[in-house]
Design a protein around this motif. Sequence first.
Motif, PDB file in Angstrom:
ATOM      1  N   LEU A 199      33.531  35.329  28.353  1.00 50.45           N
ATOM      2  CA  LEU A 199      34.747  35.135  29.156  1.00 50.45           C
ATOM      3  C   LEU A 199      35.173  36.440  29.829  1.00 50.45           C
ATOM      4  O   LEU A 199      35.652  36.441  30.962  1.00 50.45           O
ATOM      5  CB  LEU A 199      35.891  34.603  28.287  1.00 50.45           C
ATOM      6  CG  LEU A 199      35.693  33.191  27.734  1.00 50.45           C
ATOM      7  CD1 LEU A 199      36.897  32.761  26.915  1.00 50.45           C
ATOM      8  CD2 LEU A 199      35.452  32.196  28.864  1.00 50.45           C
ATOM      9  N   ASP A 200      34.976  37.543  29.126  1.00 55.17           N
ATOM     10  CA  ASP A 200      35.352  38.839  29.673  1.00 55.17           C
ATOM     11  C   ASP A 200      34.550  39.144  30.945  1.00 55.17           C
ATOM     12  O   ASP A 200      35.044  39.796  31.857  1.00 55.17           O
ATOM     13  CB  ASP A 200      35.116  39.923  28.611  1.00 55.17           C
ATOM     14  CG  ASP A 200      35.807  41.217  28.982  1.00 55.17           C
ATOM     15  OD1 ASP A 200      36.954  41.150  29.439  1.00 55.17           O
ATOM     16  OD2 ASP A 200      35.184  42.282  28.825  1.00 55.17           O
ATOM     17  N   LEU A 201      33.324  38.652  30.999  1.00 61.31           N
ATOM     18  CA  LEU A 201      32.523  38.832  32.216  1.00 61.31           C
ATOM     19  C   LEU A 201      32.832  37.738  33.234  1.00 61.31           C
ATOM     20  O   LEU A 201      32.939  37.993  34.436  1.00 61.31           O
ATOM     21  CB  LEU A 201      31.031  38.780  31.873  1.00 61.31           C
ATOM     22  CG  LEU A 201      30.427  40.060  31.317  1.00 61.31           C
ATOM     23  CD1 LEU A 201      28.996  39.812  30.875  1.00 61.31           C
ATOM     24  CD2 LEU A 201      30.449  41.169  32.377  1.00 61.31           C
ATOM     25  N   ALA A 202      32.990  36.503  32.734  1.00 62.72           N
ATOM     26  CA  ALA A 202      33.157  35.355  33.635  1.00 62.72           C
ATOM     27  C   ALA A 202      34.361  35.527  34.544  1.00 62.72           C
ATOM     28  O   ALA A 202      34.340  35.138  35.716  1.00 62.72           O
ATOM     29  CB  ALA A 202      33.302  34.074  32.816  1.00 62.72           C
ATOM     30  N   ARG A 203      35.422  36.160  34.013  1.00 62.05           N
ATOM     31  CA  ARG A 203      36.649  36.264  34.817  1.00 62.05           C
ATOM     32  C   ARG A 203      36.446  37.091  36.081  1.00 62.05           C
ATOM     33  O   ARG A 203      37.277  37.088  36.971  1.00 62.05           O
ATOM     34  CB  ARG A 203      37.787  36.808  33.961  1.00 62.05           C
ATOM     35  CG  ARG A 203      37.658  38.264  33.611  1.00 62.05           C
ATOM     36  CD  ARG A 203      38.497  38.640  32.419  1.00 62.05           C
ATOM     37  NE  ARG A 203      38.112  39.970  31.986  1.00 62.05           N
ATOM     38  CZ  ARG A 203      38.811  41.066  32.253  1.00 62.05           C
ATOM     39  NH1 ARG A 203      39.946  40.985  32.900  1.00 62.05           N
ATOM     40  NH2 ARG A 203      38.380  42.246  31.852  1.00 62.05           N
ATOM     41  N   TRP A 204      35.320  37.814  36.180  1.00 65.76           N
ATOM     42  CA  TRP A 204      35.065  38.614  37.383  1.00 65.76           C
ATOM     43  C   TRP A 204      34.477  37.796  38.527  1.00 65.76           C
ATOM     44  O   TRP A 204      34.166  38.327  39.601  1.00 65.76           O
ATOM     45  CB  TRP A 204      34.162  39.803  37.047  1.00 65.76           C
ATOM     46  CG  TRP A 204      34.931  40.800  36.244  1.00 65.76           C
ATOM     47  CD1 TRP A 204      34.964  40.896  34.883  1.00 65.76           C
ATOM     48  CD2 TRP A 204      35.854  41.779  36.733  1.00 65.76           C
ATOM     49  NE1 TRP A 204      35.842  41.880  34.495  1.00 65.76           N
ATOM     50  CE2 TRP A 204      36.401  42.441  35.613  1.00 65.76           C
ATOM     51  CE3 TRP A 204      36.273  42.163  38.008  1.00 65.76           C
ATOM     52  CZ2 TRP A 204      37.351  43.461  35.733  1.00 65.76           C
ATOM     53  CZ3 TRP A 204      37.210  43.183  38.126  1.00 65.76           C
ATOM     54  CH2 TRP A 204      37.729  43.820  36.999  1.00 65.76           C
ATOM     55  N   ALA A 205      34.336  36.479  38.333  1.00 62.27           N
ATOM     56  CA  ALA A 205      33.873  35.622  39.433  1.00 62.27           C
ATOM     57  C   ALA A 205      34.867  35.723  40.595  1.00 62.27           C
ATOM     58  O   ALA A 205      36.061  35.909  40.372  1.00 62.27           O
ATOM     59  CB  ALA A 205      33.772  34.181  38.944  1.00 62.27           C
ATOM     60  N   PRO A 206      34.368  35.593  41.831  1.00 64.21           N
ATOM     61  CA  PRO A 206      35.284  35.691  42.972  1.00 64.21           C
ATOM     62  C   PRO A 206      36.040  34.377  43.191  1.00 64.21           C
ATOM     63  O   PRO A 206      35.533  33.311  42.845  1.00 64.21           O
ATOM     64  CB  PRO A 206      34.339  35.950  44.146  1.00 64.21           C
ATOM     65  CG  PRO A 206      33.068  35.274  43.747  1.00 64.21           C
ATOM     66  CD  PRO A 206      32.971  35.389  42.244  1.00 64.21           C
TER      67      PRO A 206
END
Length: 653
Positions: free
Chosen positions: A307-314
């Motif tokens: 989730l910590d990475l996923a939130r960086w989706a545009p």
Amino acid sequence: MTTPFHYDEAFSRNIGWITETEQQLLRTRRVAIAGLGGVGGSHLLTLTRLGIGRFHIADLDAFELANFNRQAGAFLSHLGRPKVEALEQLAREINPELEIRTFPQGVTRENLGHFLDGVDLYVDGLDFFALDIRRAVFAACAEKGIPAVTAAPLGMGVALLNFLPSGMTFEEYFRLEGQPEDEQLLRFLLGLSPAMLQMPYLVDDSRVDLEAHKGPSTPMACELCAGVAATQALKILLRRGKVIAAPRGLHFDAYRNRLKITWRPGGNRNPLQRLGLKIARGRLSEKKGKKPVPERPAPDTPIERILDLARWAPSGDNTQPWKFEVLDERRFLVHAHDTRDWCVYDLDGHASQIAVGALLETIAIAATGEGMEADFRLLPDCPETAPVIEVSLKEKAGVVESPLLPYIRVRTTQRRPFETTPLSPAQKQALEAAVGEGFGVRWIESPRARWQMAKLLFRSAKIRLTIPEAYEVHKRIIEWDAQFSTDRIPDQAVGLDPATLKLMKWVMQSWKRVRFMNRWLAGTLAPRLQLDLVPGYRCAAHFLILAHRPPETLEEWFAAGRALQRFWLTATRLGLQLQPEMTPLIFSRYTKESVNFTSESKALGLARAVTNALEGMVGREGVHQGVFLGRVGVGRLPAARSLRRAVRRLQVS
Ligand SMILES: Cc1cc2nc3c(=O)[nH]c(=O)nc-3n(C[C@H](O)[C@H](O)[C@H](O)COP(=O)(O)O)c2cc1C
């Protein structure tokens, strides 16, 4: 086993720049170093290699992870270990004959006499913020006639000040007595580096936090400090002639290729310094209103990391139209929503659906980093405006980490002009392959075609800038006077020069002002030139991602978003910058589907003209099948960008 160490041989390569006699003299000298962090640790090791034979070292801290970017003794094996102990050992690995006296409580007023006893030179390695004890040490050095060297790491450079027994004292130069802490810190900083060479390239000033006693640092600066300070040590200890001493200082900045010898008679009492301090005080009080960056606890379960990475989706306008609900260790829900109720660019929800697709692709890529595969299931019976997707993670043998994984945090939107260097055939091939099955890419790349596209964007921007519906959106999604924004777009990332930005900020305070500017003062001209016409031409190519079968269902729009995210991450991997240019495509879709997106009839007419122009460029089929329009090219990473809400703010329980 006898040690194979021989002082003469170990330091024989110094000979030439110093004589054998001088080397033997250095062997007898005693240097005191207070603070073994960023600079102190490097000072100790460099001076040890110079052949200094005796040290007094003081530090009360133990090594922690945040020291790793710069501190000479910061190694995994030293985590939690007292710095004096670790550095004593490292120095003894260079010269086992060293005579070292350690002060594990750090320097204090109580042990100061001991610390400076018999010392030939003091080299300052104290934390920037430790002003009280620093003042006491320098005062004691002056009293005892001990020369003192301070080399401060500033940006990617070093600022040196020497205080010699015959010269100006630390207190006479800095004038800290009786001042409040903030003022002392400012005086210390400006006294150290009157030239302030480092300031123009401080790219994120939110990391300077005087209250929390934290500031950014670089390893290069610490190494430069050690080199400069040891050179002063050599000159002072060997009496090699004049050294620069306060009120003169030396500032070398490796980033800016600049060297300044500064001279401030009277130190901080000098009129130039007083002026500099006044400016710095103003900046500090402006900064005080801003929130410091909170510390982020490191995520420590696979779902937290994903989730910590996923939130960086545009997402369009950085709306982040999603929340996460963790069900168990291997499953979570994505509660998505679109923004059709307030966003004129999302009236059919497709912009948000593409963003959700990009989020799902990011989750899938992040999962590969955990050796897992992500499965997605759209839950039935959710409204189209608020879909819920169940994500199941499965550990699977043979899952290979995606080569796009490292680029999730690097990918960003660059809205400024790029270079016009064309894409290579290999780059185009990689990007075309990235969109995957069911999708294709149309390139708009010749100078003529780019110019046509630039003109089209210029026209389309007029719609954006003259309809009240878009004004409401822009007011909501721009964060003013910001380099970073966690839930909007910071104004500095919009792509305008500072003067136009200031004007825009003023104009956008009311729709009346916008109308007036647009009607009488050609208010849309400057922004359209800077945001559309120039960047529209200055790129390697525009691209249109096509769906072979135009999406109809939610899942098909998600698939388009997944293709987009693979394309964007691949561009990032190839070292390219990217900017979406979605409005012409969105306005064309509205025109085709007779969506009355504005009360301004002129703008509806303009949208028809934009649709025709776009069809002229990519064909009717192109507009019909197009899911994403943008431009790519070689360029700098933007200095300003949208950030994301913290995972904890995106989570529902
Ligand atoms: C569906 C979609 C549409 C977008 N449209 C535009 C656009 O028309 N112009 C633009 O400059 N950026 C556009 N963006 C970029 C977003 O504003 C950007 O991704 C967001 O602010 C987050 O910033 P970042 O990409 O730098 O992380 C779009 C992004 C998405 C996902």
